[in-house]
Write a protein that holds these residues in place. Sequence first.
Motif, PDB file in Angstrom:
ATOM      1  N   ARG A  74      -5.124   6.490   0.058  1.00  0.00           N
ATOM      2  CA  ARG A  74      -4.203   5.369  -0.075  1.00  0.00           C
ATOM      3  C   ARG A  74      -4.545   4.522  -1.292  1.00  0.00           C
ATOM      4  N   TYR A  82      -4.099   0.393  -2.145  1.00  0.00           N
ATOM      5  CA  TYR A  82      -3.836  -0.876  -1.465  1.00  0.00           C
ATOM      6  C   TYR A  82      -4.051  -2.016  -2.455  1.00  0.00           C
ATOM      7  N   THR A  93       0.405   5.658   0.755  1.00  0.00           N
ATOM      8  CA  THR A  93      -0.437   6.794   1.136  1.00  0.00           C
ATOM      9  C   THR A  93      -0.002   8.077   0.418  1.00  0.00           C
ATOM     10  N   GLU A 110       0.837  -1.194   0.000  1.00  0.00           N
ATOM     11  CA  GLU A 110       0.000   0.000   0.000  1.00  0.00           C
ATOM     12  C   GLU A 110       0.872   1.244   0.000  1.00  0.00           C
TER      13      GLU A 110
END
Length: 605
Positions: free
Chosen positions: A247, A249, A141, A139
Amino acid sequence: MKKLFYLFTFLPFCLFVSCTDSHYDLDQVDATVGVGGDDFSLLKNNTTEEIPLEDIFNIEESRFVHIGENGNYVLTGTNTVPFNMSMSMNPITISSAATREKVVSIDLKDFSSSENVKARRAVKKELTVERTLASVEYESTDIPEMIEELDYMQTEATMRMKVEFNDNVLKVFKKMALVKIQLPKFIDVGDITFDGNPLQADADNCVTLVDVVPPSVGYSTVTMTVKGIDLTKGDDKNFVKFEKGKRLYAKGDMTVFVTMKLEDVNVFYLEDPYIFSAKCTAEMSDTKITGLEGVFDITYERDMMGKLIINSYPEFLLDPDVRLRLYDPHIDLVYENDLPVDGIVSGHLVATDRYGNHFADIPVPPFKMKGQGKGVVSLRRVPAPSTEDSTIVAIDNIMDIVNILPCKVELWDVKIKNANSGRSSVKLGYEYQSNSHYMLHNSLSLAAGGQVVKNDTIKELHDWVKDLRFKETVVDGKKGIDGYMQMDADVENKIPAYITITAFGIDHNGDSISTDRLNFTIDKVVPASLDGVTPSKCHITIIAKAADNDVFKVLDQIKFHMIGAASDENGQNPVEGIPINAYTQTIKLINVTLKKHGKIVGDFN
């Protein structure tokens, strides 16, 4: 005497015509005036030819004004050096997770005859097992706010997987009849190799190998490049999730399906506990995202976006009284842009005069600048339909930009926002370029409030007039002059402008002579031609009158000031939008007459 009459009669009207062909015969005028009657008349039934504007307005070597093929005065200007602008978006890098290890075990009890005898069942001839080789999970951000929706990411990433077999595997397996490696469907696979041999994934992202022989070195390697991640593909276990501004993911499993046949197994080595295993080590490089597909809100700002420099004005545009309010000025922004999204551009035009003063600041309505292409944005007053390559932006008060002669026109405080409401593609880490330049190309057509100016001067008069004397009078103890000069003419005007004339004297020091001492009176404004073709007609009277004889001792020049305005003297009844033509628009004087009122005293032979 000839010079004297020429000065005070005919030459004042050169303001209108700049050059004339009068054919006046002054030889019949007596050289001595003042003996006899107080009034004197001559020059009846004299008419000039039609004088074209070409002979009045001298454009010299002006790069800003020239005469077109049809005779219309044309204003042109451009900046020769294009304005370059660039914009880039940084790549997104997703750091790799730690190296993952997984032990894959296979139970071959069903291939053992002894075990199957105990269970009173037949030995299986074929066995298929499913195992997870490796998991992908990461992931980030670091998500740019510009991304509204995300469909696909172009990536640069590599996954390396090593499968190490224990000794029993090498003893028991002659080969594996079929091996299928199922990759997460959201991965867009680039190159993939198994032990150095190139493979290809099918439409379902599955790689198939047949008759795989365990390598003698005790391990196999799988190398795969990831050229993209497709967010539209996935399921409950394998997916990519994008949260705007928060984010990104990703999670997915790499699954292997192994099919083994009894004849490919060395049954002799099958012993309890019949478990054969391999250790899988998966390593993922950092994932560099180099391109995006989706919906974006791309906005960037610049202090300015190019400039238009205008210089080399002709004389008739340099006077402080000039108001170059064009009926439909066009300021064209010619651009080339490789940003793959259309841009909505906003800002405001700022005009600067030759003294560095900002005299106009006009907001520009947002306009569209085409992405990955060329085009023209034309800022103008009169609306017109846009085309594929030309965007028309109507600005009602754009005439203010040239109300005073601009030296420089710039687009300030530029904000560019993408215009695409649908999906598009952008590259990350790539510097998008655009260049632009401005062009001004308009006919000289005035709007209400616009006016041009013609100045003319009669110079070096002092030696002609220094000894001139009119008969003096005394009224209520105050000295005066009993006399003046008068010229009358009928005027035919084909110029689409109201013509106002003023005149004043200049002494030998270059200072203006007060109108209380020397006054020129022109009785009316010459009306405009309403179409630039049909002449307007009027009668005009010009009177030159001195208050005292001493003024002639200092008089050196007479300056004439002619204003050609789109509106009348009350600012009403504008004649707008008619191109001013150098060849067809003329002025003509008919039945020019000259009168002297009062006595001139002296001999001027």
